[in-house]
Design a protein around this motif. Structure first.
Motif, PDB file in Angstrom:
ATOM      1  N   PHE A  43     -11.063   0.461   2.977  1.00 11.05           N
ATOM      2  CA  PHE A  43      -9.871   0.631   3.798  1.00 11.05           C
ATOM      3  C   PHE A  43      -9.717   2.118   4.028  1.00 11.05           C
ATOM      4  O   PHE A  43      -9.722   2.895   3.078  1.00 11.05           O
ATOM      5  CB  PHE A  43      -8.656   0.067   3.051  1.00 11.05           C
ATOM      6  N   LYS A  44      -9.593   2.524   5.279  1.00 17.55           N
ATOM      7  CA  LYS A  44      -9.431   3.941   5.584  1.00 17.55           C
ATOM      8  C   LYS A  44      -7.944   4.278   5.585  1.00 17.55           C
ATOM      9  O   LYS A  44      -7.172   3.710   6.354  1.00 17.55           O
ATOM     10  CB  LYS A  44     -10.062   4.279   6.927  1.00 17.55           C
ATOM     11  N   ASP A  45      -7.556   5.210   4.710  1.00 12.33           N
ATOM     12  CA  ASP A  45      -6.147   5.582   4.627  1.00 12.33           C
ATOM     13  C   ASP A  45      -5.789   6.625   5.682  1.00 12.33           C
ATOM     14  O   ASP A  45      -6.628   7.045   6.486  1.00 12.33           O
ATOM     15  CB  ASP A  45      -5.768   6.037   3.207  1.00 12.33           C
ATOM     16  N   VAL A  46      -4.553   7.076   5.674  1.00 19.19           N
ATOM     17  CA  VAL A  46      -4.042   8.013   6.671  1.00 19.19           C
ATOM     18  C   VAL A  46      -4.779   9.356   6.634  1.00 19.19           C
ATOM     19  O   VAL A  46      -4.819  10.080   7.623  1.00 19.19           O
ATOM     20  CB  VAL A  46      -2.511   8.202   6.494  1.00 19.19           C
ATOM     21  N   PHE A  47      -5.407   9.681   5.511  1.00 16.83           N
ATOM     22  CA  PHE A  47      -6.152  10.931   5.368  1.00 16.83           C
ATOM     23  C   PHE A  47      -7.627  10.769   5.751  1.00 16.83           C
ATOM     24  O   PHE A  47      -8.401  11.711   5.659  1.00 16.83           O
ATOM     25  CB  PHE A  47      -6.049  11.440   3.929  1.00 16.83           C
ATOM     26  N   GLY A  48      -7.995   9.562   6.153  1.00 17.36           N
ATOM     27  CA  GLY A  48      -9.378   9.297   6.523  1.00 17.36           C
ATOM     28  C   GLY A  48     -10.264   8.975   5.334  1.00 17.36           C
ATOM     29  O   GLY A  48     -11.477   8.839   5.487  1.00 17.36           O
ATOM     30  N   GLU A  49      -9.668   8.856   4.164  1.00 18.44           N
ATOM     31  CA  GLU A  49     -10.440   8.543   2.966  1.00 18.44           C
ATOM     32  C   GLU A  49     -10.638   7.037   2.863  1.00 18.44           C
ATOM     33  O   GLU A  49      -9.741   6.254   3.159  1.00 18.44           O
ATOM     34  CB  GLU A  49      -9.720   9.077   1.723  1.00 18.44           C
ATOM     35  N   ALA A 100      -0.570  -2.927  -5.238  1.00 18.43           N
ATOM     36  CA  ALA A 100      -1.956  -2.584  -4.926  1.00 18.43           C
ATOM     37  C   ALA A 100      -2.321  -2.839  -3.467  1.00 18.43           C
ATOM     38  O   ALA A 100      -3.380  -2.408  -3.007  1.00 18.43           O
ATOM     39  CB  ALA A 100      -2.902  -3.365  -5.835  1.00 18.43           C
ATOM     40  N   CYS A 101      -1.443  -3.517  -2.726  1.00 21.14           N
ATOM     41  CA  CYS A 101      -1.731  -3.817  -1.330  1.00 21.14           C
ATOM     42  C   CYS A 101      -1.650  -2.531  -0.504  1.00 21.14           C
ATOM     43  O   CYS A 101      -0.697  -1.769  -0.613  1.00 21.14           O
ATOM     44  CB  CYS A 101      -0.767  -4.863  -0.791  1.00 21.14           C
ATOM     45  N   LEU A 102      -2.652  -2.298   0.298  1.00 19.79           N
ATOM     46  CA  LEU A 102      -2.750  -1.068   1.083  1.00 19.79           C
ATOM     47  C   LEU A 102      -2.063  -1.142   2.447  1.00 19.79           C
ATOM     48  O   LEU A 102      -1.979  -0.140   3.143  1.00 19.79           O
ATOM     49  CB  LEU A 102      -4.229  -0.711   1.254  1.00 19.79           C
TER      50      LEU A 102
END
Length: 116
Positions: A43-49, A100-102
């Motif tokens: 899963f790509k987070d808001v920081f691109g990680e 834990a849900c993203l």
């Protein structure tokens, strides 16, 4: 078919949607609305990680008609730690899964998530 699966272009979640529909469409395998499927991906987070993620069929979705939005993205590391706890109530389990849900707009993950 292989042709339909190829349309997923290596997108693991898209492929899981496709295979879930195949399973869900076979009444010999699944009762209407029942069943669970999952896939490990990122899963790509808001920081691109990219975060290692377990996408689990969400509550309220039918396997025969499920879409990507029907899968709850849950942090894989959290789910892998759960079996190390000496005890865990049902309420605690649901709370941990929600934490834990993203994606806060995702459906609730199956209570069997930690077994996936």
């Amino acid at each position: 078919s292989d042709e339909e699966a190829a349309k997923c272009n290596g997108d693991l979640l898209a492929l899981r949607v496709y295979t879930s529909r195949l399973i869900g469409g076979d009444q010999d395998l699944v009762l209407h609305g029942g069943g669970n499927t999952s896939v490990k991906s990122t899963f790509k987070d808001v920081f691109g990680e990219e975060i290692p993620t377990l996408y689990v069929k969400g509550s309220g979705w039918d396997l025969a008609t499920i879409e990507k939005a029907g899968f709850a993205p849950v942090r894989l590391d959290v789910m892998q730690k759960l079996p190390t706890l000496p005890t865990l109530t049902d309420t605690e389990l649901v709370t941990v899964q929600k934490q834990a849900c993203l994606d806060p707009s995702a459906p609730a993950a199956s209570v069997e998530t930690c077994l996936h």
